[in-house]
Design a protein around this motif. Structure first.
Motif, PDB file in Angstrom:
ATOM      1  N   ILE A 138      69.694  11.682  37.125  1.00  8.01           N
ATOM      2  CA  ILE A 138      70.078  11.484  38.521  1.00  8.01           C
ATOM      3  C   ILE A 138      70.381  10.006  38.706  1.00  8.01           C
ATOM      4  O   ILE A 138      69.544   9.144  38.417  1.00  8.01           O
ATOM      5  CB  ILE A 138      68.968  11.940  39.483  1.00  8.01           C
ATOM      6  N   GLY A 142      72.664  23.092  32.878  1.00  9.80           N
ATOM      7  CA  GLY A 142      72.090  22.643  34.139  1.00  9.80           C
ATOM      8  C   GLY A 142      70.622  22.278  34.091  1.00  9.80           C
ATOM      9  O   GLY A 142      69.997  22.203  33.039  1.00  9.80           O
ATOM     10  N   VAL A 175      78.981  16.677  35.868  1.00  6.99           N
ATOM     11  CA  VAL A 175      78.349  16.498  37.177  1.00  6.99           C
ATOM     12  C   VAL A 175      77.832  17.860  37.628  1.00  6.99           C
ATOM     13  O   VAL A 175      78.578  18.842  37.655  1.00  6.99           O
ATOM     14  CB  VAL A 175      79.343  15.919  38.204  1.00  6.99           C
ATOM     15  N   LEU A 176      76.554  17.913  37.941  1.00  5.62           N
ATOM     16  CA  LEU A 176      75.916  19.153  38.379  1.00  5.62           C
ATOM     17  C   LEU A 176      75.774  19.234  39.886  1.00  5.62           C
ATOM     18  O   LEU A 176      75.825  20.319  40.462  1.00  5.62           O
ATOM     19  CB  LEU A 176      74.527  19.285  37.738  1.00  5.62           C
ATOM     20  N   ASP A 177      75.578  18.065  40.539  1.00 10.61           N
ATOM     21  CA  ASP A 177      75.324  18.085  41.982  1.00 10.61           C
ATOM     22  C   ASP A 177      75.575  16.707  42.562  1.00 10.61           C
ATOM     23  O   ASP A 177      75.413  15.683  41.875  1.00 10.61           O
ATOM     24  CB  ASP A 177      73.866  18.493  42.237  1.00 10.61           C
ATOM     25  N   ARG A 178      75.981  16.685  43.816  1.00  8.01           N
ATOM     26  CA  ARG A 178      76.117  15.447  44.581  1.00  8.01           C
ATOM     27  C   ARG A 178      75.311  15.631  45.864  1.00  8.01           C
ATOM     28  O   ARG A 178      75.450  16.659  46.533  1.00  8.01           O
ATOM     29  CB  ARG A 178      77.573  15.165  44.916  1.00  8.01           C
ATOM     30  N   GLU A 179      74.489  14.641  46.193  1.00 12.68           N
ATOM     31  CA  GLU A 179      73.666  14.698  47.400  1.00 12.68           C
ATOM     32  C   GLU A 179      74.302  13.865  48.508  1.00 12.68           C
ATOM     33  O   GLU A 179      75.109  12.971  48.234  1.00 12.68           O
ATOM     34  CB  GLU A 179      72.259  14.161  47.103  1.00 12.68           C
ATOM     35  N   THR A 206      68.094  16.394  32.974  1.00 14.54           N
ATOM     36  CA  THR A 206      69.264  15.893  33.691  1.00 14.54           C
ATOM     37  C   THR A 206      69.028  14.424  34.033  1.00 14.54           C
ATOM     38  O   THR A 206      67.897  13.911  33.938  1.00 14.54           O
ATOM     39  CB  THR A 206      69.536  16.698  34.969  1.00 14.54           C
ATOM     40  N   GLU A 226      64.101  15.741  34.621  1.00 15.44           N
ATOM     41  CA  GLU A 226      65.172  14.827  35.009  1.00 15.44           C
ATOM     42  C   GLU A 226      64.678  13.396  34.919  1.00 15.44           C
ATOM     43  O   GLU A 226      63.478  13.130  35.022  1.00 15.44           O
ATOM     44  CB  GLU A 226      65.689  15.134  36.413  1.00 15.44           C
ATOM     45  N   ILE A 241      73.964  11.378  42.409  1.00 10.10           N
ATOM     46  CA  ILE A 241      74.721  12.310  41.574  1.00 10.10           C
ATOM     47  C   ILE A 241      73.816  12.761  40.444  1.00 10.10           C
ATOM     48  O   ILE A 241      73.197  11.934  39.766  1.00 10.10           O
ATOM     49  CB  ILE A 241      75.979  11.642  40.996  1.00 10.10           C
ATOM     50  N   GLU A 242      73.731  14.081  40.251  1.00  6.68           N
ATOM     51  CA  GLU A 242      72.966  14.624  39.131  1.00  6.68           C
ATOM     52  C   GLU A 242      73.944  15.070  38.060  1.00  6.68           C
ATOM     53  O   GLU A 242      74.881  15.817  38.332  1.00  6.68           O
ATOM     54  CB  GLU A 242      72.108  15.804  39.564  1.00  6.68           C
TER      55      GLU A 242
END
Length: 128
Positions: free
Chosen positions: A55, A46, A30-34, A53, A7, A39-40
């Motif tokens: 971030i 994935g 968008v793979l993930d939000r913390e 990726t 990443e 935002i990843e």
């Protein structure tokens, strides 16, 4: 055994807007939000897939120094001129970093001013 880039982290004043821009540029999702607002984004396969990726990490203070890392892009399904037109249409802006105008690449900025280059050579898409 060797390492591999998993990443890349880019500090951002507006991670949502920058995620939207880079998802459009790279055909990422968008793979993930913390909880901290990070935002990843990445390819549909994935984290740990064929591509690293990205971030987008919230950061309030603008950088004063030039970054030591930038992203180089290569079009996969069109020539450089067509890809340049597409990138400008979705929010990229030309950047002047002292180039002569004879370079075979274009220096651009994303909506937050992060520099990246669009190279001339076309490369194959990452296999699905």
């Amino acid at each position: 055994m060797a390492c591999r880039i998993g990443e890349l982290v880019l500090q951002s004043r507006d991670p949502e807007a920058l995620a939207q821009f880079w998802c459009e540029v790279l055909d990422f999702v968008v793979l993930d939000r913390e909880g901290d607002g990070s935002i990843e984004i990445g390819a549909r396969d994935g984290f740990g897939g064929a591509q690293p990726t990205l971030i987008l990490s919230p950061y309030a203070a603008p950088e004063q120094a030039r970054p030591r890392l930038h992203i180089d892009l290569n079009a996969t399904d069109r020539d450089q001129a067509a890809e340049l037109e597409r990138l400008l249409a979705i929010g990229a802006r030309p950047a002047d970093v002292g180039q002569s105008g004879e370079e075979p690449w274009h220096v651009l900025q994303d909506p937050e001013g992060n520099e990246f280059c669009l190279l001339r050579a076309r490369i194959s898409p990452v296999p699905s």
